[in-house]
Each structure stands twice: as C-alpha cells, then as structure tokens.
Scaffold this active site. Sequence first.
Site, PDB file in Angstrom:
ATOM      1  N   GLY A  88       0.856  -1.178   0.000  1.00 12.01           N
ATOM      2  CA  GLY A  88       0.000   0.000   0.000  1.00 12.01           C
ATOM      3  C   GLY A  88       0.892   1.228   0.000  1.00 12.01           C
ATOM      4  N   SER A 121       5.900  -5.106  -0.903  1.00  8.65           N
ATOM      5  CA  SER A 121       5.801  -3.711  -1.317  1.00  8.65           C
ATOM      6  C   SER A 121       6.099  -2.792  -0.127  1.00  8.65           C
ATOM      7  CB  SER A 121       4.424  -3.449  -1.937  1.00  8.65           C
ATOM      8  OG  SER A 121       4.356  -2.168  -2.517  1.00  8.65           O
ATOM      9  N   ALA A 122       5.121  -2.055   0.385  1.00 10.37           N
ATOM     10  CA  ALA A 122       5.356  -1.193   1.547  1.00 10.37           C
ATOM     11  C   ALA A 122       5.867  -1.998   2.734  1.00 10.37           C
ATOM     12  CB  ALA A 122       4.070  -0.462   1.921  1.00 10.37           C
ATOM     13  N   HIS A 158       9.114  -3.082  -6.673  1.00 17.22           N
ATOM     14  CA  HIS A 158       8.447  -2.739  -7.937  1.00 17.22           C
ATOM     15  C   HIS A 158       9.436  -2.139  -8.937  1.00 17.22           C
ATOM     16  CE1 HIS A 158       4.460  -3.341  -6.149  1.00 17.22           C
ATOM     17  NE2 HIS A 158       4.814  -2.560  -5.158  1.00 17.22           N
ATOM     18  N   GLU A 193       9.252  -7.082 -10.126  1.00 18.31           N
ATOM     19  CA  GLU A 193       8.001  -7.728  -9.784  1.00 18.31           C
ATOM     20  C   GLU A 193       8.173  -9.242  -9.785  1.00 18.31           C
ATOM     21  OE1 GLU A 193       6.530  -5.387  -8.607  1.00 18.31           O
ATOM     22  OE2 GLU A 193       4.980  -4.549  -9.908  1.00 18.31           O
TER      23      GLU A 193
END
Length: 241
Positions: A88, A121-122, A158, A193
């Site tokens: 997020g 991710s985050a 990413h 990714e």
Amino acid sequence: MELFLLSNGKLSGESELLGYAKARLQTMLQARKITSAVLIPYALIRSDYDARAKELSDALGIQVSSIHHAESPAEAIASAECILISGGNTWMLNQLLHENSLIVPIQRAVRERNVPYVGWSAGCNVATPSIRTTNDMPVRNSVVLPALNLFPVQINPHYIDAHLSGHMGETRDERIAEFCAVNPSESVIALREGSLLQVSGNDLSYFSAKDQGFKVFRHGHETQEYLDTQAIQSLVPFNCQ
C-alpha cells in the site's frame, strides 16, 4: 530470524495474493507448525482491512487477523506466531507503526522470538533501515521516520528499468543513482516484480518467479544485474543477527 521481503503482492494476471511465493511461504509455515498470523494492514488506503485478512487466510491456509481489532496492538504482536505486513502506501504504514508504538515490539518479536516476518511492497520497504527508497508519495506527512531496520540494506520494490516513450522525467535508475550520490555509503537493492529476498537465520536467498535478476546500486560502482545473493554480501556487509 526469518524474513520474506517481496517486491509485490501479485503478479500480473495472478488472482491469488502472494501466489508466486506461496510454495516458499507454506514450506516455512508447515515447518514451524504455524496456524495463525497477525496482519498489519496500515498501508492500505482504499482497501478494506478485514477483506485483506480474509484474502490472506484463504491464500495461506491459516487464520489471519487484522491488528486493528486488537485492544493492544503491541500485545497482539507479542503473542503473534507470524507477522504479515501488507503493501500500500509506505508513508502511511511507517507513520502508523510509530503512532501505534509497534516498532520495538516488531523488532523484538522478529529478533528475539524468531517470529517470521512477511512483507510485500510497503511491507518490504519498512523492513529496511528507512523508507527513503519507496516509490510512494508522502500522503501522511513528509517526516522520514526510522523504519524497522530488520534488513540492513535499502530496497526499492516494484523496480522497473523501462523508459516509457514520451516520459521526460527521470528513470528509476536515475532516481536510485541520485539517492546513492547523496548517500554514498549506502546501497540499494532493486527488486523486480515477482521476486523476493528470504532470510533464514543468517542465510540469504533470492527467488524470482520470472527468472529475472535484481540490481544493486552503489555510488562509484557499476550497476549490474544479479541472480546470486553473493553479490549483496560482497558489496555490503550482511549480518541480520
């Protein structure tokens, strides 16, 4: 210490969350006889916390509860079998980790009780010393607070090295090179990714669902793509203990 640091939660065209890492995750969960996990969903801004918890329960086959239901978030971490931190917005996530006094409890759980940490991710970003190499906008505030520092090197999730036609701004490589120029003593690992870094004890391994490599950026060194984690260990001292 057991860390799973994933660039992203889903591959393009993949419906199941963490699907590309599922085999590795389930091997760890089964080996440790883990039946439940605590989800920290603070990075989610336009998604439902409980929906994300259910999605993870279905994907991993364990009971996942969102920490926002806990009367004491710190106590929830203290009793957690496994910690999951969703992707997020990294700024929102790191701010709320501090506001809910979770930095030290998570560090103690992972380092002292050997509780597995899975972040994508985050959730990958906040496992590093700081969130300065996130791609996200500072939607909550512009103060760069320390992150969890479970993994000793900055990560850029990413990662993509494509240069879009008509885009006149800096490429990702140029942005990361700028970071390294301003912070010449620091390195940045760029994860594409569908890739992840796994730490088990003091062993580091890399996996890519697409059989692609990662890059290591360091000021004054040629940036190269690697498949072997020895590249990380040879460029920067690595010790997660």
